[in-house]
Scaffold this motif. Structure first.
Motif, PDB file in Angstrom:
ATOM      1  N   LEU A 124       1.988   1.917  -3.476  1.00 44.65           N
ATOM      2  CA  LEU A 124       0.829   2.290  -4.284  1.00 44.65           C
ATOM      3  C   LEU A 124       0.436   3.748  -4.027  1.00 44.65           C
ATOM      4  O   LEU A 124       0.187   4.522  -4.953  1.00 44.65           O
ATOM      5  N   GLU A 125       0.426   4.147  -2.761  1.00 47.27           N
ATOM      6  CA  GLU A 125       0.059   5.522  -2.409  1.00 47.27           C
ATOM      7  C   GLU A 125       1.080   6.516  -2.935  1.00 47.27           C
ATOM      8  O   GLU A 125       0.724   7.542  -3.507  1.00 47.27           O
ATOM      9  N   SER A 167       0.699   6.828  -6.619  1.00 49.01           N
ATOM     10  CA  SER A 167      -0.524   7.536  -6.968  1.00 49.01           C
ATOM     11  C   SER A 167      -0.305   9.035  -6.813  1.00 49.01           C
ATOM     12  O   SER A 167      -0.709   9.837  -7.655  1.00 49.01           O
ATOM     13  N   PRO A 188       0.808  -1.222   0.000  1.00 53.27           N
ATOM     14  CA  PRO A 188       0.000   0.000   0.000  1.00 53.27           C
ATOM     15  C   PRO A 188       0.845   1.277   0.000  1.00 53.27           C
ATOM     16  O   PRO A 188       0.484   2.248  -0.660  1.00 53.27           O
TER      17      PRO A 188
END
Lengths: 366, 335
Positions: free
Chosen positions: B253-254, B257, B250
């Protein structure tokens, strides 16, 4: 692996079953009608290709990528100006990272200038550039201000802070651009666009009202969309729902208020005045740029750079591509003389450009 | 220890001796190094040897999950391992910018000793040069390594066959995100940790339990996307992989992003790609998952004949697109 709200949202917005339902609904609404829609935001361009949405769109939907990538529409003359400033001894040029690889009229990029000794720093926000100016009071720091209504308020806030704190070694090259005048200019040249997918980031600032003429003056339905595949599909569904009565719909209400962000617009109005601007690929467009009100913070007036003439590259069809008149593979240079390794036109330069996206993600064999 | 490395330390005289004795020998000593001769005397094992070298430079020198020291050891250990070899011996050479705090050098050497111990590899020879300020950026480290090849037909990039399964040993992009977070001082990415680790134990388990393995490669710079493209070109095959099968943490991914980056292009320093006949895929997956640094291993796709020389990504939403090589350096976007 730990749980994360963002990871959860991310899963939902790419959920294959949900996307399939939305796609089926979109097809049913169109009932065989064709739809040529244009998006005008680099993040939309990338998302549509990167998520694989493009490979799933029904055959009667045509996706066009308009002038929505800030790097792509930065004019040759503006790039040449950045490069002239980069060569001033002791000057620090602060810029967002993706401007670094854009070739100017001489073919050289800011990376080349940096390698030959220019002090060019990558920053993530105009406030980082202001901090550089604070930390180096004996050196001039110039921030390369490119981008649309989304980035302009943060730049305006940095200028206001510099003014308040009497920071005198900070200035901005304001090459900001406004989206709506560009859309009006390209509608005048290309009647063959049915609808617009409007940029969610820009609309968080502007709200809906600047886009109303699209529907009520030009008869083009439009919807403001977010950037995940489900957001984009929802916006396309809104567009498909109004075949006979064009309107502007907000399909991104979780981020976009109807009135946008009045505080941000006030800061912009305090710092900038609207001016004519040159767009790469589109040429001069009246009232489409933002000029800083005070000489001291305007790097153009502060340094009066002597910029040599900067002609557009020969043979490049980026103008037609940005207007939706051609798709990238129809350009004779595409994939031959012009590729991401040696880009000629603006649309191949930025990763958010339509030519770069076509080149990278391409059309798959069945 | 407030001292710094002076140019004298590179002169070969007493100052050099002190640096070698107080730092390098103290951390690295073993039976082969202890002879202190000009070269190490090695007794080669039976069979073939694998050899590799890599120079390491990283800013900052220390980051969440590792340092230039752990990178220098694990980088070469992993390169040697990718030929189905058990790394045995390493050499290391330091190029030091004058003025580097001795404490920094000591910490790097300590990291190297720990990493070498975990990888069960001996540092058998070394060299130190000190250069004037500005001639290098703090510290460059080169390592070279030799390993014993454990199988008769070692894996290779040109040996991939249509129908093979594609596996990765864990999550993608951790090292690249950790370096970006440290370099740019991005405090909101404080969860990002480098995956820097030796793959020698994992590879040992894999190659001694599963055969044949067609290709093994560590997706370092350029990430998974770039490495798969290299392999697709080398074997003239098409790689079809599934986005929802590729492990990504995560925090990566963050970060991606927010910064507009793709984890599949971020560097890894403790992961490998394994390509082998589909019938062996489950067995290889279990071997990896039961090994150190392989708990999150996954089968991510298959080799096909669809468009040789390319990689096709099946996206999470069910679409498809090409997954190309990295173009230039990764640069965060404007908005």
């Amino acid at each position: 692996m730990q749980q994360s709200l963002l990871a959860d949202m991310d899963r939902t917005s790419h959920d294959p079953a949900l996307c399939r339902k939305l796609l089926d609904h979109l097809s049913a609404l169109l009932q065989g009608r064709s739809l040529r829609f244009m998006e005008v935001c680099g993040t939309h361009t990338v998302s549509i290709f990167q998520s694989g949405l493009r490979s799933l769109l029904p055959a009667n939907i045509t996706h066009l990528s308009g002038p929505g990538c800030p790097v792509c529409v930065t004019h040759e003359e503006e790039l040449a100006t950045l490069m002239v400033l980069a060569e001033i001894p002791d000057l620090v040029l602060a810029t967002f990272g993706d401007l670094l690889r854009v070739p100017g009229p001489s073919g050289k990029t800011l990376k080349h200038f940096r390698a030959s000794g220019s002090d060019i720093r990558i920053v993530y926000s105009p406030l980082d550039a202001l901090n550089l100016a604070r930390s180096m009071p004996t050196r001039e720091v110039v921030f390369a201000g490119i981008g649309f209504e989304t980035t302009a308020p943060a730049v305006a806030a940095a200028i206001l802070t510099a003014r308040k704190e009497h920071i005198k070694n900070f200035s901005v090259l304001s090459f900001h651009k406004l989206v709506m005048p560009a859309l009006e200019s390209l509608i005048a040249e290309n009647a063959n666009i049915d609808a617009f997918l409007l940029p969610g980031h820009v609309a968080t600032i502007t709200g809906l009202s600047p886009f109303l003429p699209l529907a009520f003056k030009y008869g083009k339905p439009a919807a403001i969309g977010g950037f995940e595949p489900t957001d984009i599909l929802m916006a396309l569904i809104k567009i498909a729902e109004m075949p006979d009565k064009p309107d502007i719909r907000n399909a991104y209400p979780r981020a976009v208020a109807a009135d946008g962000n009045p505080t941000a617009r006030k800061i912009m109005a305090d710092v900038f005045e609207i001016c004519d601007a040159k767009w790469r690929g589109l040429g001069p467009i009246p009232d489409s740029g933002l000029k800083i009100k005070w000489d001291q913070y305007d790097a153009l007036r502060k340094f009066s750079p002597r910029v040599p003439p900067a002609p557009a590259p020969a043979g490049c069809k980026c103008g037609e591509i940005l207007k939706g008149l051609l798709q990238p593979p129809q350009c004779p240079l595409f994939g031959r003389a012009c590729s991401p390794q040696s880009p000629i036109g603006p649309c191949m330069v930025s990763t958010e450009g339509s030519c770069a996206a076509w080149y990278k993600y391409g059309e798959l064999p069945s | 220890m407030n001292e710094t490395v002076l140019l004298d330390a590179g002169s070969g005289g007493r100052a050099s001796q002190r640096l070698i004795k107080d730092i390098f020998h103290r951390h690295f000593h073993n039976d082969l190094l202890d002879s202190m001769d000009d070269a190490a005397l090695l007794a080669p094992p039976p069979g073939k040897l694998a050899m590799s070298t890599d120079s390491h430079t990283v800013t900052p020198l220390f980051f969440a999950g590792g340092s230039i020291g752990t990178l220098a050891i694990n980088g070469t250990v992993n390169d040697v391992s990718m030929l189905a070899a058990a790394p045995l011996w390493l050499t290391c050479a330091f190029i030091i910018e004058e003025g580097l705090p001795l404490e920094t050098l000591n910490a790097v050497a300590a990291d190297m000793a720990l990493a070498a111990a975990e990888a069960k590899v001996k540092i058998v020879s070394g060299d130190t040069k000190v250069v004037p300020k500005g001639a290098c950026d703090k510290l460059f480290v080169n390592t070279a390594g030799i390993g014993q090849v454990l199988v008769s037909d070692p894996p290779g990039g040109a040996k991939i066959k249509n129908g093979d399964a594609i596996l990765v040993s864990g999550s993608m992009g951790d090292h690249g995100m950790a370096i970006l977070a440290a370099r740019e001082d991005l405090s909101f990415l404080s969860d990002a940790h480098s995956d820097c680790a030796p793959l020698s134990a994992l590879v040992f388990n894999l190659v001694t339990q599963v055969s044949p393995i067609h290709a093994l490669r560590d997706p370092t710079r350029g990430g998974l996307a770039t490495t798969l493209n290299e392999l697709a070109e080398q074997s003239n095959v098409c790689m079809e992989i599934y986005e929802d099968k590729i492990p990504v943490t995560p925090s990566v991914l963050e970060g991606c992003s927010f910064l507009g980056l793709d984890p599949l292009y971020l560097a890894n320093e403790g992961k490998c790609i394994c390509i082998l006949p589909n019938a062996l895929a489950e067995q290889a997956l279990q071997a990896m998952r039961n090994s150190p640094h392989g708990e999150n291993a996954a089968i991510i796709g298959h080799v096909t004949e669809r468009k040789p020389g390319t990689v096709i990504l099946h996206t999470r939403m069910g679409g498809q697109r090409y997954l190309g090589m990295l173009e230039g350096a990764l640069l965060p976007r404007i908005c």
